[in-house]
Design an enzyme around this catalytic site. Structure first.
Site, PDB file in Angstrom:
ATOM      1  N   SER A 191     -23.044  20.789 -22.086  1.00 29.88           N
ATOM      2  CA  SER A 191     -22.683  21.916 -22.967  1.00 29.88           C
ATOM      3  C   SER A 191     -23.917  22.289 -23.776  1.00 29.88           C
ATOM      4  CB  SER A 191     -21.567  21.459 -23.918  1.00 29.88           C
ATOM      5  OG  SER A 191     -21.361  22.392 -24.960  1.00 29.88           O
ATOM      6  N   TYR A 201     -17.398  15.066 -29.463  1.00 33.36           N
ATOM      7  CA  TYR A 201     -17.777  15.963 -28.365  1.00 33.36           C
ATOM      8  C   TYR A 201     -19.300  16.093 -28.282  1.00 33.36           C
ATOM      9  CZ  TYR A 201     -17.566  20.195 -25.410  1.00 33.36           C
ATOM     10  OH  TYR A 201     -17.719  21.115 -24.402  1.00 33.36           O
TER      11      TYR A 201
END
Ligand code: NAD
Length: 261
Positions: free
Chosen positions: A143, A156
Site C-alpha cells: 500500500s 495496518y
C-alpha cells in the site's frame, strides 16, 4: 505478454484488488487459484465465469490467511492441482482504524497475521518448488501505507511497511534463483471496501458523494482519482512476465503521486 502454462495463487481474490489481479493473470493465460471469504454460491459463480471466459483452470481455496497451517495447505493444494506454483500474489488484507492507546490487541494480532505473516508462510511454502524450476514471481500487495504513515492505522501501516521490508530481504536472498519478489503500493483503489467507506463518510460529514471522494477519500491522492482494480491487475501481470525478470526488490507506488510529496 503471455503467462500461458504458468500457475498462480492470489490470496484474498474473492473481491476487490485480488479479483482484479486474478482476472488479469487468467486473461494472460495463467491457471489461477482464488482464495478468500464470501458467499459460496457467489464465489463459485465468479470462479466458473472466469474459467469459461478465459479458458484457463480456475480453482478456489477457502484457506484462512490468519492461520499459518491453512496458508501452507493452500500452497500444497495448488501444487497438487496445477503441478506447481509459479506466481504467488500476497494480497489478502484487512483494516482497523483506532488510536494506538485504544487499539484492540486482537485486531493488532489479526492484521499482522493476515496482512504480513501470511506472506511469509506462503513464500516459505512456494520457494522450494520455484527454486527447483528456476522460475518464480512473488508479488506483495502492500500500500502507499507501506511507504508513509497515517494516524489511527498503526497495525495496518506496520504490516504494510513489513511487507516492503520482507520484499527487499526475499529479493536479495533469491536474486540468483530466477525468482523475483516485488511489492506494489496502491493508493486508494475503487473496491467494495472503499465504496463502503464513501457511504459512511457521506453520513458522518453530511457531504455529497463527490465532495467525500475529493476531500475526504482522495485528499491525499494528488491526481484526485481512484486507481481501478484493472490497473492493479495490469501492473501485477507485467511484474509476473518474463520481461520483468530484472525487476526485483522494488516497492512500486501506484498512487497518483501520493508518496511523491
Ligand atoms: P477487499 O476487502 O475488497 O478484499 C479483501 C480480500 O481479502 C477479500 O477477498 C477477502 O475475502 C479476503 N480476506 C480477508 N480476510 C481473509 C483471511 N483471513 N483469509 C483469506 N482471505 C481473506 O479489499 P481490497 O481493497 O481489494 O484490498 C486488497 C489488498 O489491497 C489488501 O491487502 C489491502 O490492504 C490492499 N490495499 C487496498 C487499497 C484500497 O484502496 N482498496 C489501497 C492500498 C492497499
Amino acid at each position: 505478454m503471455t503467462l500461458a502454462n504458468k500457475a498462480a495463487i492470489v490470496t484474498g481474490s474473492t473481491s476487490g484488488i485480488g479479483l482484479g489481479i486474478a482476472t488479469a493473470l487468467a486473461e494472460a493465460g495463467a491457471s489461477v487459484m482464488l482464495n478468500g471469504f464470501g458467499n459460496p454460491d457467489e464465489i463459485e459463480q465468479v470462479r466458473a465465469e472466469l474459467a469459461t471466459r478465459t479458458g484457463v483452470d480456475v480453482r478456489y481455496s477457502a484457506a484462512d490467511m490468519s492461520d499459518p497451517s491453512s496458508v501452507i495447505q493452500m500452497v500444497k493444494d495448488a501444487e497438487s492441482v496445477f503441478g506447481k506454483v509459479d506466481i504467488l500474489v500476497n494480497n489478502a488484507g484487512i483494516q482497523h482504524v483506532a488510536a494506538i492507546d485504544e487499539f484492540p490487541a486482537d485486531r493488532w494480532h489479526k492484521i499482522l497475521a493476515i496482512n504480513l505473516s501470511s506472506n511469509f508462510f506462503a513464500m516459505q511454502a512456494v520457494i522450494p518448488g520455484m527454486k527447483a524450476r528456476g522460475f518464480g514471481r512473488i508479488v506483495m500487495v502492500a500500500s502507499a501505507h507501506g511507504l508513509v504513515g497515517s494516524p489511527f492505522k498503526s497495525a495496518y501501516v506496520a504490516a504494510k511497511h513489513g511487507q516492503v521490508g520482507l520484499t527487499k530481504v526475499a529479493a536479495l536472498e533469491l536474486a540468483e534463483t530466477g525468482i523475483t519478489v516485488n511489492a506494489v503500493c496502491p493508493g486508494y483503489v475503487r473496491t467494495p471496501l472503499v465504496e463502503g467507506q464513501i457511504a459512511d463518510q457521506m453520513k458522518a460529514h453530511n457531504l455529497d458523494r463527490e465532495e467525500v471522494i475529493k476531500t475526504v477519500i482522495l485528499g491525499s491522492q494528488p491526481n484526485k482519482r481512484f486507481v481501478e482494480v484493472a490497473e492493479m491487475g495490469a501492473v501485477v501481470a507485467f511484474l509476473c512476465s518474463d520481461m520483468a525478470q530484472s525487476i526485483t526488490g522494488i516497492s512500486l507506488p501506484v498512487d497518483g503521486a501520493w508518496t511523491a510529496r
